[in-house]
Design an enzyme around this catalytic site. Structure first.
Site, PDB file in Angstrom:
ATOM      1  N   TYR A 238      -1.684   0.224  10.628  1.00 33.90           N
ATOM      2  CA  TYR A 238      -2.427  -0.564   9.075  1.00 33.90           C
ATOM      3  C   TYR A 238      -0.403  -0.090   8.253  1.00 33.90           C
ATOM      4  O   TYR A 238      -0.213  -0.510   6.999  1.00 33.90           O
ATOM      5  CB  TYR A 238      -3.387   0.459   8.202  1.00 33.90           C
ATOM      6  CG  TYR A 238      -3.532  -0.557   6.859  1.00 33.90           C
ATOM      7  CD1 TYR A 238      -3.811  -2.050   6.704  1.00 33.90           C
ATOM      8  CD2 TYR A 238      -3.007   0.176   5.845  1.00 33.90           C
ATOM      9  CE1 TYR A 238      -3.973  -1.740   5.045  1.00 33.90           C
ATOM     10  CE2 TYR A 238      -3.155   0.408   4.298  1.00 33.90           C
ATOM     11  CZ  TYR A 238      -3.896  -1.015   4.101  1.00 33.90           C
ATOM     12  OH  TYR A 238      -3.781  -1.680   2.866  1.00 33.90           O
TER      13      TYR A 238
ATOM     14  N   SER B 295       0.912  -1.077   0.339  1.00 34.61           N
ATOM     15  CA  SER B 295      -0.365   0.232  -0.147  1.00 34.61           C
ATOM     16  C   SER B 295       0.775   1.392  -0.051  1.00 34.61           C
ATOM     17  O   SER B 295       1.717   0.896   0.995  1.00 34.61           O
ATOM     18  CB  SER B 295      -0.951  -0.059   1.597  1.00 34.61           C
ATOM     19  OG  SER B 295      -1.292   1.326   1.391  1.00 34.61           O
TER      20      SER B 295
END
Length: 245
Positions: free
Chosen positions: A154, A140
């Protein structure tokens, strides 16, 4: 058909980016296996779509938080398809909560899927990959850019994947295996739809003010899975519309 004769496993391939990658690799000639965790109907749809287009696909139930499931899935692909050439570590979860409020059970599952699941799938795949093998991690852009509160855990998990990619590339390069990391920015999926109020905020942070499509991510994955990318390894590829600029 630049992937003709190849066998690919896409974890979490029943929806979103994973489904798009599975379809694209099949269109390039690969035999594709996908894993799914909770929604067999979505997995059936992906497999059916690939077969309807003339491709080959199978679906295997496996929870990426469960190492035994992952190992069984890799073994099943090798047994059914005769080998493994491409591993796409796509399965992932996201929980956006400030660190002080993050529940330990949620932390454990996020790390189990996003980090340990990648390690287990990779370790098992390396028992079968030969020269020309490909490992592609779906990370990501939040490994590099964390624009809002609540994303620290995250982001940590995805930064771990970027570092793992670099280290692993050193370990397996002499075997002719490449390892790369795709870092998508905002992409239109059911987890992050382009028509939400949050999407308007994200578009304001991008050089190209639109969400990406899962198919655009799949195009990069197809390149990294092919022989054309044989001299590319250990890299994190931002595909984010300029989100990280």
């Amino acid at each position: 058909m630049k992937l003709s004769g190849k066998v690919a496993l896409v974890t979490g391939g029943s929806r979103g980016i994973g489904a798009a990658i599975a379809k694209r690799l099949a269109r390039e000639g690969a035999k594709v296996a996908i894993t799914w965790s909770t929604n067999p109907d979505k997995a059936t749809e992906v497999v059916g779509s690939i077969k309807a287009a003339g491709g080959h696909a199978i679906a295997i139930q496996a929870d990426s938080a469960n190492p035994a499931d992952i190992r069984r899935a890799v073994a099943s692909v090798v047994e059914q398809e005769g080998g493994l050439d491409i591993l796409i570590n796509n399965a992932g979860v996201a929980t956006m909560v400030p660190v002080e409020e993050f529940q330990e059970a949620d932390f454990d599952r996020l790390i189990a899927v996003n980090v340990k699941g990648v390690y287990v799938a990779t370790q098992e795949a390396l028992r079968h990959l030969k020269a020309g093998g490909r490992i592609i991690n779906i990370g990501s852009i939040n490994a590099e850019v964390v624009p809002f509160p609540g994303m620290a855990i995250y982001a940590m998990s995805k930064a771990a994947i970027a570092t793992f990619t670099r280290g692993l590339a050193r370990e397996v390069g002499a075997r002719g295996i490449t390892v790369n990391n795709i870092q998508p920015g905002p992409v239109n999926t059911d987890m992050n739809p382009a028509d939400s109020d949050f999407a308007e905020t994200l578009r304001g942070l991008m050089a190209v003010p639109r969400y990406g499509s899962a198919e655009e991510i799949a195009g990069l994955a197809a390149y990294l899975a092919s022989d054309e990318s044989a001299f590319v390894t250990g890299a994190s590829w931002n595909i984010d519309g300029g989100f990280a600029l």
